[in-house]
Design a protein around this motif. Sequence first.
Motif, mmCIF file in Angstrom:
data_model
loop_
_atom_site.group_PDB
_atom_site.id
_atom_site.type_symbol
_atom_site.label_atom_id
_atom_site.label_comp_id
_atom_site.label_asym_id
_atom_site.label_seq_id
_atom_site.Cartn_x
_atom_site.Cartn_y
_atom_site.Cartn_z
ATOM 1 N N ASN A 70 0.808 -1.220 0.000
ATOM 2 C CA ASN A 70 0.000 0.000 0.000
ATOM 3 C C ASN A 70 0.844 1.273 0.000
ATOM 4 N N GLY A 71 2.153 1.098 -0.194
ATOM 5 C CA GLY A 71 3.034 2.264 -0.219
ATOM 6 C C GLY A 71 3.483 2.704 1.170
ATOM 7 N N SER A 288 14.129 4.391 -7.842
ATOM 8 C CA SER A 288 12.923 3.877 -7.183
ATOM 9 C C SER A 288 12.711 4.544 -5.828
ATOM 10 N N ILE A 289 13.770 4.950 -5.181
ATOM 11 C CA ILE A 289 13.602 5.688 -3.915
ATOM 12 C C ILE A 289 12.940 7.037 -4.189
ATOM 13 N N ARG A 290 13.378 7.662 -5.260
ATOM 14 C CA ARG A 290 12.780 8.956 -5.615
ATOM 15 C C ARG A 290 11.328 8.800 -6.016
ATOM 16 N N ALA A 294 8.232 10.497 -4.189
ATOM 17 C CA ALA A 294 7.331 11.398 -4.903
ATOM 18 C C ALA A 294 5.881 10.961 -4.710
ATOM 19 N N LYS A 295 5.654 9.638 -4.766
ATOM 20 C CA LYS A 295 4.305 9.098 -4.574
ATOM 21 C C LYS A 295 3.744 9.515 -3.223
ATOM 22 N N LYS A 296 4.624 9.465 -2.238
ATOM 23 C CA LYS A 296 4.173 9.757 -0.873
ATOM 24 C C LYS A 296 4.208 11.254 -0.573
ATOM 25 N N GLY A 297 4.697 12.023 -1.525
ATOM 26 C CA GLY A 297 4.811 13.457 -1.290
ATOM 27 C C GLY A 297 5.903 13.802 -0.286
#
Length: 299
Positions: A70-71, A288-290, A294-297
């Motif tokens: 779920n991130g 992938s860390i970036r 970014a997804k999580k803001g």
Amino acid sequence: MGKPDTADLEGRIIAHLGTRVRIKTAQGVVEVKPPRKSAGWAVGDIAVIRGGMGVEIRDRKNELNRVGGNGEKQTLAANVDLVVAVTACGEAFKLGLIDRFCVTAFRMGAGFSIALNKMDVEGADRQLMEARAYETLGVPVYPVSARTGEGMEKLAESLSGKICALLGHSGVGKTSILNRLAPGLDRAVGEVYGKSDQGRHTTTMSLMVELPCGGAIIDSPGLRQFNPVDIEPRDVAEFFPGIRDFSGKCKFRDCVHMTEPGCSVRAALADGRLDAQRYASYTRLLESIRTNAAKKGWE
Ligand SMILES: Nc1nc2c(ncn2[C@@H]2O[C@H](COP(=O)(O)OP(=O)(O)OP(=O)(O)O)[C@@H](O)[C@H]2O)c(=O)[nH]1
Ligand SMILES: [Mg+2]
Ligand SMILES: [Zn+2]
């Protein structure tokens, strides 16, 4: 006369069963519910039981985390001394995954090693050469076969007295290795389908098992993906096998070794001191860390 049941009891979480955890205490093994579903208790935690209920966990030395489905951060295990990446001959050597495990282990202050399993299958020597490249980067490599027992003594010696987490794809033989190291355990192992790399995800629950040689192993379900959490792009190089040696002389202190001028890592890449595959794996992880951040803001 037994102790009044109001006294606190303490013990290590040895299994996570979904809604309950199994705790090994001085008075035997008990199963309790964490206080909240989302408490994030993990195998390896020291839990406090009061009145038959799990109430809290002690401060952790470290935690083995990844980005979950779920991130969100998912804690796979706590208080880990050594992370062992398990990989197998006869399937592609997934260097990117190994690097991710390595960065995570070093970042959490744990040791890191590689167990190359299935040394009994054809082509094993070639894969051993690939794995051995990590030894020059300071990562111990243990060639083993859970089937024949080859190499198990040396591996056992390296685990002795430590809390060790076995990580790897489904089907590489994590549970089979554990069964070898802890005879009498007989944990279920799964067949791998045909020629594909895919295991069956036989192990569905993390379990900690004490070893006859002292210490314990945490066997967990196979991981399809592994993205580290809680690490800034500029810190990745410090923990990345083979990159760190070159990263000290960059012009900018916060250099992430991608496009910055005066980068000593890319200088090493250009003149062949740094292996191109190493650098490519590094940039993939950074990306992938970036992306996750970014997804999580976060950025
Ligand atoms: N040839 C060979 N096969 C092995 C060896 N170790 C394990 N296997 C086989 O590989 C398959 C998968 O083994 P498991 O121990 O279940 O693998 P795992 O990593 O625990 O898999 P998950 O629990 O799904 O993550 C089984 O069929 C084992 O018999 C080995 O050393 N050599
Ligand atoms: Mg397993
Ligand atoms: Zn640089």
